[in-house]
Design an enzyme around this catalytic site. Structure first.
Site, mmCIF file in Angstrom:
data_model
loop_
_atom_site.group_PDB
_atom_site.id
_atom_site.type_symbol
_atom_site.label_atom_id
_atom_site.label_comp_id
_atom_site.label_asym_id
_atom_site.label_seq_id
_atom_site.Cartn_x
_atom_site.Cartn_y
_atom_site.Cartn_z
ATOM 1 N N HIS A 26 47.484 26.685 49.518
ATOM 2 C CA HIS A 26 46.375 27.639 49.429
ATOM 3 C C HIS A 26 45.920 28.041 50.832
ATOM 4 O O HIS A 26 45.661 29.223 51.102
ATOM 5 C CB HIS A 26 45.171 27.034 48.691
ATOM 6 C CG HIS A 26 45.398 26.750 47.250
ATOM 7 N ND1 HIS A 26 45.198 25.504 46.703
ATOM 8 C CD2 HIS A 26 45.791 27.547 46.226
ATOM 9 C CE1 HIS A 26 45.456 25.551 45.408
ATOM 10 N NE2 HIS A 26 45.828 26.777 45.091
ATOM 11 N N LYS A 74 39.213 24.256 30.980
ATOM 12 C CA LYS A 74 40.036 23.338 31.760
ATOM 13 C C LYS A 74 39.207 22.142 32.203
ATOM 14 O O LYS A 74 38.073 22.293 32.652
ATOM 15 C CB LYS A 74 40.564 24.048 33.016
ATOM 16 C CG LYS A 74 41.988 24.472 32.954
ATOM 17 C CD LYS A 74 42.400 25.010 34.321
ATOM 18 C CE LYS A 74 43.883 25.240 34.386
ATOM 19 N NZ LYS A 74 44.294 25.762 35.681
ATOM 20 N N ARG A 99 54.737 31.076 44.673
ATOM 21 C CA ARG A 99 55.481 29.941 45.210
ATOM 22 C C ARG A 99 56.957 30.070 44.898
ATOM 23 O O ARG A 99 57.804 29.824 45.733
ATOM 24 C CB ARG A 99 54.957 28.637 44.617
ATOM 25 C CG ARG A 99 53.559 28.293 45.049
ATOM 26 C CD ARG A 99 53.053 27.126 44.276
ATOM 27 N NE ARG A 99 52.962 27.544 42.867
ATOM 28 C CZ ARG A 99 52.301 26.891 41.946
ATOM 29 N NH1 ARG A 99 51.713 25.775 42.225
ATOM 30 N NH2 ARG A 99 52.250 27.336 40.715
ATOM 31 N N SER A 119 48.158 22.138 42.880
ATOM 32 C CA SER A 119 47.022 21.223 42.742
ATOM 33 C C SER A 119 47.322 20.146 41.708
ATOM 34 O O SER A 119 46.946 18.988 41.886
ATOM 35 C CB SER A 119 45.761 21.998 42.339
ATOM 36 O OG SER A 119 45.392 22.900 43.340
#
Length: 159
Positions: free
Chosen positions: A16, A40, A89, A127
């Site tokens: 990030h 979440k 990514r 993460s």
């Protein structure tokens, strides 16, 4: 130009930070917008994530850290931003990011999405991976900034 970089950032990683620091070089003002997603289960609270981002990015002068809920397009309009930035990514990210970008364009053709490819050192990093490794006591010092490393140790020693 002001750009919004949205995400959950639970926690912020060096991947990030790569996107944020590069965005700060390209855009006049970067807003890192932490998504409040009640669906979440987060490890860190919104307030903790905001503080970790601020600590990790303290040297970036054209950076603002904020939080939002609801539609990203509505948030971007409220912040008077004409641009969103998203990190890629791997090829697996592309389909999801393209779908979100097209949906956002449908909702507002005035706001453009820019996709930034992450640095090669971070293509595998997420993460979720960081939290999993840290939860088992693994070394994540190469994956996260120092404030996050300390916070992860504190969280997992409390559990």
């Amino acid at each position: 130009m002001k750009v919004i970089y949205p995400g959950s950032f639970d926690p912020i990683t060096n991947g990030h930070l790569d996107i944020i620091s590069r965005a700060c070089k390209q855009f006049e003002h970067v807003v890192v917008a932490v998504l409040k997603n009640n669906n979440k289960k987060a490890l860190f609270s919104i307030e903790e994530r905001i503080e970790l981002i601020k600590e990790s990015c303290k040297d970036l002068e054209n950076l603002e850290v904020d939080s939002f809920s609801g539609l990203l397009i509505d948030y971007a309009k409220m912040k008077e931003s004409k641009a969103i930035i998203r990190g890629l990514r791997a090829i697996s990210d592309y389909e999801n990011e393209m779908q979100m970008s097209l949906a956002n364009r449908y909702l507002s053709d005035e706001i453009e999405t820019f996709l930034m490819v992450s640095g090669t050192d971070y293509t595998y990093l997420s993460s979720s991976l960081v939290k999993e490794i840290a939860s088992f006591g693994g070394d994540v010092s190469n994956f996260v900034p120092t404030p996050v490393l300390k916070a992860l140790k504190t969280k997992f020693y409390k559990l």
